[in-house]
Design a protein around this motif. Structure first.
Motif, PDB file in Angstrom:
ATOM      1  N   UNK A  17      -6.753   7.803  -1.660  1.00 29.12           N
ATOM      2  CA  UNK A  17      -5.299   7.987  -1.588  1.00 29.12           C
ATOM      3  C   UNK A  17      -4.894   8.146  -0.127  1.00 29.12           C
ATOM      4  N   UNK A  18      -3.702   7.684   0.191  1.00 33.90           N
ATOM      5  CA  UNK A  18      -3.233   7.739   1.583  1.00 33.90           C
ATOM      6  C   UNK A  18      -1.753   8.083   1.624  1.00 33.90           C
ATOM      7  N   UNK A  19      -1.379   8.823   2.654  1.00 32.91           N
ATOM      8  CA  UNK A  19       0.034   8.991   2.971  1.00 32.91           C
ATOM      9  C   UNK A  19       0.097   9.157   4.486  1.00 32.91           C
ATOM     10  N   UNK A  20       0.515   8.094   5.174  1.00 29.74           N
ATOM     11  CA  UNK A  20       0.507   8.073   6.642  1.00 29.74           C
ATOM     12  C   UNK A  20       1.446   9.099   7.264  1.00 29.74           C
ATOM     13  N   UNK A  21       2.306   9.706   6.458  1.00 25.04           N
ATOM     14  CA  UNK A  21       3.239  10.659   7.052  1.00 25.04           C
ATOM     15  C   UNK A  21       2.541  11.994   7.381  1.00 25.04           C
ATOM     16  N   UNK A  22       1.319  12.201   6.878  1.00 28.42           N
ATOM     17  CA  UNK A  22       0.584  13.429   7.226  1.00 28.42           C
ATOM     18  C   UNK A  22       0.152  13.425   8.691  1.00 28.42           C
ATOM     19  N   UNK A  23      -0.037  14.601   9.263  1.00 23.88           N
ATOM     20  CA  UNK A  23      -0.449  14.721  10.674  1.00 23.88           C
ATOM     21  C   UNK A  23      -1.723  13.915  10.933  1.00 23.88           C
ATOM     22  N   UNK A  24      -1.730  13.055  11.967  1.00 16.76           N
ATOM     23  CA  UNK A  24      -2.952  12.289  12.254  1.00 16.76           C
ATOM     24  C   UNK A  24      -4.092  13.205  12.724  1.00 16.76           C
ATOM     25  N   UNK A  25      -5.298  12.907  12.252  1.00 18.15           N
ATOM     26  CA  UNK A  25      -6.489  13.655  12.670  1.00 18.15           C
ATOM     27  C   UNK A  25      -7.489  12.647  13.230  1.00 18.15           C
ATOM     28  N   UNK A  26      -7.664  12.605  14.556  1.00 15.31           N
ATOM     29  CA  UNK A  26      -8.644  11.673  15.117  1.00 15.31           C
ATOM     30  C   UNK A  26     -10.068  12.193  14.894  1.00 15.31           C
ATOM     31  N   UNK A  27     -10.986  11.275  14.629  1.00 16.97           N
ATOM     32  CA  UNK A  27     -12.393  11.664  14.491  1.00 16.97           C
ATOM     33  C   UNK A  27     -13.093  11.221  15.775  1.00 16.97           C
ATOM     34  N   UNK A  28     -13.587  12.196  16.528  1.00 18.56           N
ATOM     35  CA  UNK A  28     -14.183  11.919  17.839  1.00 18.56           C
ATOM     36  C   UNK A  28     -15.702  11.960  17.726  1.00 18.56           C
ATOM     37  N   UNK A  29     -16.363  10.924  18.225  1.00 15.21           N
ATOM     38  CA  UNK A  29     -17.835  10.917  18.231  1.00 15.21           C
ATOM     39  C   UNK A  29     -18.302  11.786  19.399  1.00 15.21           C
ATOM     40  N   UNK A  30     -19.025  12.844  19.055  1.00 17.33           N
ATOM     41  CA  UNK A  30     -19.367  13.868  20.052  1.00 17.33           C
ATOM     42  C   UNK A  30     -20.267  13.353  21.170  1.00 17.33           C
ATOM     43  N   UNK A  31     -21.003  12.269  20.915  1.00 19.90           N
ATOM     44  CA  UNK A  31     -21.935  11.771  21.932  1.00 19.90           C
ATOM     45  C   UNK A  31     -21.223  10.999  23.035  1.00 19.90           C
ATOM     46  N   UNK A  32     -20.002  10.528  22.748  1.00 19.05           N
ATOM     47  CA  UNK A  32     -19.302   9.709  23.743  1.00 19.05           C
ATOM     48  C   UNK A  32     -17.884  10.193  24.032  1.00 19.05           C
ATOM     49  N   UNK A  33     -17.327  10.987  23.141  1.00 22.91           N
ATOM     50  CA  UNK A  33     -15.939  11.410  23.302  1.00 22.91           C
ATOM     51  C   UNK A  33     -14.945  10.367  22.821  1.00 22.91           C
ATOM     52  N   UNK A  34     -15.451   9.290  22.201  1.00 24.44           N
ATOM     53  CA  UNK A  34     -14.560   8.221  21.737  1.00 24.44           C
ATOM     54  C   UNK A  34     -14.051   8.471  20.321  1.00 24.44           C
ATOM     55  N   UNK A  35     -12.819   7.984  20.074  1.00 28.37           N
ATOM     56  CA  UNK A  35     -12.285   8.063  18.707  1.00 28.37           C
ATOM     57  C   UNK A  35     -12.921   6.957  17.868  1.00 28.37           C
ATOM     58  N   UNK A  36     -13.516   7.328  16.740  1.00 30.22           N
ATOM     59  CA  UNK A  36     -14.196   6.321  15.907  1.00 30.22           C
ATOM     60  C   UNK A  36     -13.492   6.107  14.566  1.00 30.22           C
TER      61      UNK A  36
END
Ligand SMILES: NC(=O)c1ccc[n+]([C@@H]2O[C@H](COP(=O)([O-])OP(=O)(O)OC[C@H]3O[C@@H](n4cnc5c(N)ncnc54)[C@H](O)[C@@H]3O)[C@@H](O)[C@H]2O)c1
Length: 485
Positions: A17-36
């Motif tokens: 299920x999805x609702x894009x109006x919710x606050x975005x939560x980026x998932x960051x890869x801890x080894x590089x600091x990049x958003x994955x």
């Protein structure tokens, strides 16, 4: 290599299920600091849908035989084992923990829980209690209803399974909220349970931060809350649950002692100290972060420990040769670095590490402080990073009093060759989970949990059944009922 991007942010009533109006939560890869990957926090409407689905599905799920429920859980366990590599890669991307660890300690531990509680589900029974005159009482072990599970970020797959498996085995349904730092793994658990035949609505996942968790805890349709998290969050969640007289399991933080006597096998004690401080880069609740070492062996212990730390392989967590990874987030790394600075400032002796590693991502060196005293901040507060404090002692009574002088009581360990002393010390520990000549083993067959501020209730083992069910007693009179008038 698995694509970490989830199909959608939540899993409700058997579907993503999805609702894009919710606050975005980026998932960051801890080894590089990049958003994955990126998910969106659940809106109140989505959280409400998840609880409504769990509420609707619960009576039918509880009405199935335990054997049928258990079969689905055991099928999910098999599927998790078959997909272990893919799930371990996802756990590594979600948390930054080395693949060398996640291949053996995460999805497989979740599968153990599903298998164990799946096996127990058909064996849950009440009692028959014989009374005078042929009367008797029988008891029924009944499900609680809708359970809310709330997870920490260090073991996202394992925590989801450790909560779901006993809850579902007992006939409850669950809405699980992962930590906002690691939102990916629990969605996969939900997907696999569905594929294994779990009816829609029995296990739901909603993502989001504390406010989503608080909304779930406060909902009147929820009968029980099981939290894995810090003590401050535990206090809030326990209070909110108390307002609705809900059942709770609290798996919280610790500052656990590990005592190494002068007769200990030093190599084993050092292995225990390494496992209890540096596995998962120190981000384990039960870690033995106050290592009390007898003064007779202190210098030998420290020099051999430093030597062995020198062989740690810090690197790309996806490389199976790596056995020491980054911390989960920049924020958590900064918390640990501030504690290291405090340790130096308060006069502890740095014998290993102490710095951020010279590479991308959130890597902190495995750090050891010696000459730590009980009053230092690093000896009192949970750091939740790769920082070991070594404290001196000479006398058993003295060290026991110091080991127990903390508000926490999650775990404790002792290394000695003296059997009588080992059991005396284990009996004296004010802790829920104790170890003799080992540290941090957590098999599903054994109860796991803390006393004092570290928690309420137990996970794993037959004990967990008591925390996900309640007993109804039914009195049956075989003769006439006598009344005063
Ligand atoms: N005892 C255990 O089994 C165990 C296992 C792992 C981690 N931990 C503990 O967890 C902590 C680290 O994890 P963390 O930083 O994710 O902990 P945390 O307490 O910050 O968060 C835990 C979870 O609670 C949620 N939350 C926060 N506020 C809430 C509220 N008011 N109502 C409902 N939910 C709320 C968070 O979103 C998260 O999902 C450490 O203290 C560690 O010792 C304990």
């Amino acid at each position: 290599m698995i694509d970490p991007k989830p199909t959608a942010s939540h899993f409700i009533d058997g579907a993503y299920a999805e609702d894009d109006s919710g606050t975005p939560i980026p998932v960051i890869y801890a080894a590089t600091g990049e958003e994955i990957a990126r998910v969106h926090a659940a809106t109140p409407a989505l959280a409400d849908r998840a609880i409504a689905a769990a509420k609707r599905a619960q009576p039918e799920w509880a009405a199935m035989s335990g054997t049928e429920r258990g079969r689905i859980l055991r099928r999910a366990a098999d599927m998790i084992r078959e997909r272990n590599r893919e799930l371990s890669e996802l756990e590594t991307l979600d948390t930054g923990k080395p693949l060398q660890e996640t291949l053996v300690a995460d999805a497989t531990s979740g599968a153990d829980a599903l298998e164990y509680f799946g096996g127990l589900a058909g064996a849950l029974t009440g009692e028959h209690i014989q009374l005078p005159g042929g009367d008797f009482v029988y008891t029924r072990r009944e499900a609680l209803g809708v359970c809310v599970g709330i997870g920490a970020w260090n073991y996202p797959t394992q925590i989801a399974c450790w909560k779901a498996a006993p809850a579902l085995a007992c006939g409850n349904t669950m809405v699980f909220k992962p930590s906002e730092t690691t939102p990916l793994c629990a969605l996969k658990v939900a997907e696999i349970l569905k594929e294994a035949g779990l009816p829609d609505g029995v296990f739901n996942v909603v993502n989001g931060a504390g406010e989503v968790g608080a909304a779930l805890v406060g909902d009147d349709r929820v009968a029980k809350v099981s939290l894995t998290g810090s003590v401050p969050t535990g206090r809030k969640v326990y209070q909110a649950a108390a307002a609705g007289m809900k059942h709770v399991t609290m798996e919280l933080g610790g500052k656990s002692p590990m005592i190494v006597f002068e007769d200990a096998d030093i190599e084993n004690a050092i292995s225990g100290a390494i496992l209890g401080n540096f596995y998962s880069s120190g981000q384990i609740c039960s870690n033995g972060t106050r290592v009390f070492v007898h003064t007779d062996i202190k210098e030998a212990f420290l020099s051999r420990l430093a030597e062995r730390i020198g062989t740690a392989v810090m690197g790309d967590p996806l490389d199976e040769a790596t056995n020491f990874g980054p911390m989960v987030s920049e924020g958590q790394m900064n918390i640990a670095m501030n504690y290291i600075a405090k340790g130096v400032e308060e006069g502890a002796r740095l014998v290993a590490g102490g710095k951020r590693a010279d590479r991308g991502g959130w890597y902190l060196e495995p750090t050891v402080f010696a000459d730590v005293t009980d009053d230092m901040t690093i000896a009192r507060e949970e750091i939740f990073g790769p920082v070991m404090c070594v404290l001196d002692f000479t006398d058993e009574d003295e060290v026991m009093a110091r080991a127990n002088a903390t508000e926490y009581g999650l775990a404790a360990g002792v290394f000695t060759r003296d059997l009588a002393r080992a059991h005396r010390v284990a009996a004296g520990f004010e802790a829920g989970t104790c170890y003799i000549n080992t540290y941090n083993d957590a098999p599903v067959e054994a109860p796991f949990g803390g006393v004092k501020a570290s928690g309420v209730g137990r996970e794993n083992s037959k004990e967990a059944i008591n925390h996900y069910s309640e007993v109804k007693s039914v009195y049956v009179r075989m003769g006439d009922v006598e009344a005063p008038f």
